[in-house]
Scaffold this motif. Structure first.
Motif, mmCIF file in Angstrom:
data_model
loop_
_atom_site.group_PDB
_atom_site.id
_atom_site.type_symbol
_atom_site.label_atom_id
_atom_site.label_comp_id
_atom_site.label_asym_id
_atom_site.label_seq_id
_atom_site.Cartn_x
_atom_site.Cartn_y
_atom_site.Cartn_z
ATOM 1 N N GLN A 14 0.851 -1.169 0.085
ATOM 2 C CA GLN A 14 -0.056 0.104 0.040
ATOM 3 C C GLN A 14 0.625 1.294 0.294
ATOM 4 O OE1 GLN A 14 -2.696 -0.233 -0.972
ATOM 5 N NE2 GLN A 14 -4.233 -1.237 0.064
ATOM 6 N N LEU A 15 2.052 1.267 0.795
ATOM 7 C CA LEU A 15 2.855 2.232 0.756
ATOM 8 C C LEU A 15 3.467 2.543 -0.671
ATOM 9 C CD1 LEU A 15 4.950 1.977 3.942
ATOM 10 C CD2 LEU A 15 3.072 3.675 3.540
ATOM 11 N N GLN A 35 -13.857 4.377 -9.726
ATOM 12 C CA GLN A 35 -13.789 3.048 -9.983
ATOM 13 C C GLN A 35 -14.105 2.444 -8.424
ATOM 14 O OE1 GLN A 35 -11.292 0.627 -12.605
ATOM 15 N NE2 GLN A 35 -10.674 2.733 -13.447
ATOM 16 N N ALA A 36 -13.368 2.745 -7.541
ATOM 17 C CA ALA A 36 -13.174 2.249 -6.251
ATOM 18 C C ALA A 36 -14.541 2.391 -5.583
ATOM 19 C CB ALA A 36 -11.930 2.835 -5.404
ATOM 20 N N VAL A 37 -15.025 3.771 -5.630
ATOM 21 C CA VAL A 37 -16.206 4.226 -5.142
ATOM 22 C C VAL A 37 -17.270 3.386 -5.464
ATOM 23 C CG1 VAL A 37 -17.877 6.131 -5.034
ATOM 24 C CG2 VAL A 37 -15.622 6.647 -4.216
ATOM 25 N N LEU A 38 -17.404 3.276 -7.029
ATOM 26 C CA LEU A 38 -18.627 2.483 -7.564
ATOM 27 C C LEU A 38 -18.422 1.082 -7.062
ATOM 28 C CD1 LEU A 38 -20.568 2.354 -9.372
ATOM 29 C CD2 LEU A 38 -19.022 1.776 -11.383
ATOM 30 N N THR A 85 -8.955 -5.760 -7.689
ATOM 31 C CA THR A 85 -8.269 -4.814 -8.176
ATOM 32 C C THR A 85 -8.690 -3.918 -9.269
ATOM 33 O OG1 THR A 85 -6.327 -6.269 -7.509
ATOM 34 C CG2 THR A 85 -5.647 -4.385 -9.264
ATOM 35 N N VAL A 86 -8.751 -2.770 -9.281
ATOM 36 C CA VAL A 86 -9.068 -1.948 -10.376
ATOM 37 C C VAL A 86 -7.923 -1.311 -11.001
ATOM 38 C CG1 VAL A 86 -11.326 -1.325 -9.502
ATOM 39 C CG2 VAL A 86 -9.357 0.154 -8.778
ATOM 40 N N GLU A 92 -2.735 0.060 -10.899
ATOM 41 C CA GLU A 92 -3.483 -0.751 -10.180
ATOM 42 C C GLU A 92 -3.659 -0.205 -8.406
ATOM 43 O OE1 GLU A 92 -2.073 -4.821 -10.506
ATOM 44 O OE2 GLU A 92 -3.038 -4.920 -12.552
ATOM 45 N N LEU A 93 -5.020 -0.468 -8.295
ATOM 46 C CA LEU A 93 -5.342 -0.085 -6.844
ATOM 47 C C LEU A 93 -6.206 -1.407 -6.391
ATOM 48 C CD1 LEU A 93 -5.577 2.053 -4.462
ATOM 49 C CD2 LEU A 93 -7.542 2.752 -5.450
ATOM 50 N N TYR A 94 -5.783 -2.013 -5.185
ATOM 51 C CA TYR A 94 -6.293 -3.179 -4.667
ATOM 52 C C TYR A 94 -7.124 -2.644 -3.529
ATOM 53 C CZ TYR A 94 -7.122 -6.997 -1.522
ATOM 54 O OH TYR A 94 -7.569 -7.975 -0.872
ATOM 55 N N LEU A 95 -8.567 -3.158 -3.457
ATOM 56 C CA LEU A 95 -9.572 -2.698 -2.950
ATOM 57 C C LEU A 95 -9.871 -4.096 -2.065
ATOM 58 C CD1 LEU A 95 -12.035 -1.460 -5.608
ATOM 59 C CD2 LEU A 95 -10.310 -0.037 -4.228
#
Length: 98
Positions: A14-15, A35-38, A85-86, A92-95
Motif C-alpha cells: 500500500q505504501l 472505480q473504487a467508489v463504484l 483490483t481496479v 492498479e489499486l487493490y480494494l
C-alpha cells in the motif's frame, strides 16, 4: 528508507501504491477513485439488499426465497473475499472488502 523486511507485506504494498500516486496524472487518480467508489457502493448496496430480502423471507417464512437469497448473499461475499483490483493506464489499486 522503509525497511521492507520489518514491515507487513500488505502495508509495504500500500505504501508503494501511495508513493506511485505522485507519478499518476490527475485523470488517472480520479478514475481509480471513481472505480473504487463504484465497486464499494455496489458491494455494500447488494449486500444490504440481500440481507433485507433474507430478513423479509424469514419474517414471511418463505423457505424458497430464503434459500435463494442466502445463496446469492454467500456468492457475493465469496466473490469479494480476496478483494478486487481496479486499474487505469497501467496503474492498479487493490480494494479490500471487509
Amino acid at each position: 528508507m522503509i525497511n521492507d523486511f520489518a514491515m507487513n507485506p500488505s502495508v509495504t504494498r500500500q505504501l508503494k501504491v501511495i508513493r506511485s500516486l505522485q507519478a499518476r496524472s490527475e485523470d488517472t487518480v480520479q478514475s481509480l477513485y471513481a472505480q473504487a467508489v463504484l465497486e464499494y457502493s455496489l458491494y455494500h448496496y447488494n449486500k444490504n439488499m440481500l440481507y433485507n430480502v433474507i430478513d423479509e423471507a424469514l419474517t414471511k417464512r418463505d423457505k424458497e426465497l430464503f434459500e435463494k437469497s442466502v445463496i446469492e448473499y454467500n456468492q457475493l461475499i465469496e466473490s469479494h473475499r480476496e478483494g478486487k483490483t481496479v486499474s487505469e493506464n497501467g496503474f492498479e489499486l487493490y480494494l479490500h472488502f471487509e
